[in-house]
Scaffold this motif. Structure first.
Motif, PDB file in Angstrom:
ATOM      1  N   UNK A 177       0.847  -1.198   0.000  1.00  0.00           N
ATOM      2  CA  UNK A 177       0.000   0.000   0.000  1.00  0.00           C
ATOM      3  C   UNK A 177       0.881   1.245   0.000  1.00  0.00           C
ATOM      4  N   UNK A 178       0.318   2.339  -0.482  1.00  0.00           N
ATOM      5  CA  UNK A 178       1.022   3.610  -0.446  1.00  0.00           C
ATOM      6  C   UNK A 178       1.146   4.097   0.999  1.00  0.00           C
ATOM      7  N   UNK A 179       2.087   4.999   1.230  1.00  0.00           N
ATOM      8  CA  UNK A 179       2.372   5.468   2.590  1.00  0.00           C
ATOM      9  C   UNK A 179       1.141   6.009   3.320  1.00  0.00           C
ATOM     10  N   UNK A 180       0.304   6.841   2.708  1.00  0.00           N
ATOM     11  CA  UNK A 180      -0.867   7.332   3.466  1.00  0.00           C
ATOM     12  C   UNK A 180      -1.787   6.203   3.951  1.00  0.00           C
ATOM     13  N   UNK A 181      -1.995   5.184   3.122  1.00  0.00           N
ATOM     14  CA  UNK A 181      -2.833   4.047   3.534  1.00  0.00           C
ATOM     15  C   UNK A 181      -2.134   3.242   4.623  1.00  0.00           C
ATOM     16  N   UNK A 182      -0.812   3.076   4.504  1.00  0.00           N
ATOM     17  CA  UNK A 182      -0.052   2.375   5.540  1.00  0.00           C
ATOM     18  C   UNK A 182      -0.167   3.113   6.869  1.00  0.00           C
ATOM     19  N   UNK A 183      -0.097   4.435   6.826  1.00  0.00           N
ATOM     20  CA  UNK A 183      -0.229   5.231   8.048  1.00  0.00           C
ATOM     21  C   UNK A 183      -1.593   4.992   8.692  1.00  0.00           C
ATOM     22  N   UNK A 184      -2.615   4.965   7.882  1.00  0.00           N
ATOM     23  CA  UNK A 184      -3.973   4.729   8.377  1.00  0.00           C
ATOM     24  C   UNK A 184      -4.086   3.335   9.006  1.00  0.00           C
ATOM     25  N   UNK A 185      -3.531   2.333   8.361  1.00  0.00           N
ATOM     26  CA  UNK A 185      -3.644   0.954   8.840  1.00  0.00           C
ATOM     27  C   UNK A 185      -2.766   0.661  10.054  1.00  0.00           C
ATOM     28  N   UNK A 186      -1.592   1.287  10.096  1.00  0.00           N
ATOM     29  CA  UNK A 186      -0.607   0.957  11.127  1.00  0.00           C
ATOM     30  C   UNK A 186      -0.639   1.876  12.343  1.00  0.00           C
ATOM     31  N   UNK A 187      -1.227   3.057  12.191  1.00  0.00           N
ATOM     32  CA  UNK A 187      -1.273   3.993  13.311  1.00  0.00           C
ATOM     33  C   UNK A 187      -0.047   4.884  13.420  1.00  0.00           C
ATOM     34  N   UNK A 188       0.856   4.811  12.452  1.00  0.00           N
ATOM     35  CA  UNK A 188       1.996   5.730  12.384  1.00  0.00           C
ATOM     36  C   UNK A 188       1.591   6.951  11.574  1.00  0.00           C
ATOM     37  N   UNK A 189       2.276   8.060  11.777  1.00  0.00           N
ATOM     38  CA  UNK A 189       2.069   9.207  10.908  1.00  0.00           C
ATOM     39  C   UNK A 189       2.812   8.961   9.602  1.00  0.00           C
TER      40      UNK A 189
ATOM     41  N   UNK B 277       4.492   0.322   0.923  1.00  0.00           N
ATOM     42  CA  UNK B 277       4.848  -0.349   2.163  1.00  0.00           C
ATOM     43  C   UNK B 277       4.205  -1.739   2.168  1.00  0.00           C
ATOM     44  N   UNK B 278       4.979  -2.742   2.576  1.00  0.00           N
ATOM     45  CA  UNK B 278       4.491  -4.113   2.673  1.00  0.00           C
ATOM     46  C   UNK B 278       3.929  -4.322   4.090  1.00  0.00           C
ATOM     47  N   UNK B 279       2.635  -4.308   4.191  1.00  0.00           N
ATOM     48  CA  UNK B 279       1.954  -4.406   5.486  1.00  0.00           C
ATOM     49  C   UNK B 279       2.292  -5.722   6.193  1.00  0.00           C
ATOM     50  N   UNK B 280       2.360  -6.821   5.450  1.00  0.00           N
ATOM     51  CA  UNK B 280       2.677  -8.121   6.047  1.00  0.00           C
ATOM     52  C   UNK B 280       4.056  -8.108   6.702  1.00  0.00           C
ATOM     53  N   UNK B 281       5.031  -7.498   6.045  1.00  0.00           N
ATOM     54  CA  UNK B 281       6.384  -7.457   6.589  1.00  0.00           C
ATOM     55  C   UNK B 281       6.482  -6.531   7.801  1.00  0.00           C
ATOM     56  N   UNK B 282       5.710  -5.450   7.813  1.00  0.00           N
ATOM     57  CA  UNK B 282       5.703  -4.580   8.992  1.00  0.00           C
ATOM     58  C   UNK B 282       5.101  -5.338  10.170  1.00  0.00           C
ATOM     59  N   UNK B 283       4.063  -6.111   9.933  1.00  0.00           N
ATOM     60  CA  UNK B 283       3.488  -6.942  10.999  1.00  0.00           C
ATOM     61  C   UNK B 283       4.536  -7.893  11.568  1.00  0.00           C
ATOM     62  N   UNK B 284       5.309  -8.543  10.701  1.00  0.00           N
ATOM     63  CA  UNK B 284       6.366  -9.459  11.150  1.00  0.00           C
ATOM     64  C   UNK B 284       7.414  -8.704  11.963  1.00  0.00           C
TER      65      UNK B 284
END
Length: 65
Positions: A7-19, A48-55
């Motif tokens: 996902x693009x950075x703005x969507x990653x921020x929304x999903x992950x809770x980071x700015x 951003x790879x959401x799966x890898x950030x989760x790991x």
């Protein structure tokens, strides 16, 4: 509908809770590895790879509270 892996950075921020700024810092500082946790698309945008950030979060050492 399931969350896409990249996902693009703005969507990653929304999903992950980071700015957006925090994510950009993790990318630029090398905290998140290129190719695995993030990559630049042909149009120059960073995904951003959401799966890898989760790991990455799951592998972080835990301290006793």
């Amino acid at each position: 509908m399931s969350t896409p892996r990249w996902v693009l950075i703005p969507k990653a921020a929304e999903l992950l809770g980071y700015t957006v700024n925090a994510i950009e810092h993790k990318v630029k500082s090398g905290m998140w590895s290129q190719g695995r946790m993030w990559r630049k698309a042909r149009d120059g945008r960073i995904f951003i790879n959401i799966e890898e950030v989760d790991k990455w979060v799951e592998q972080s050492p835990q301290e006793a509270a």
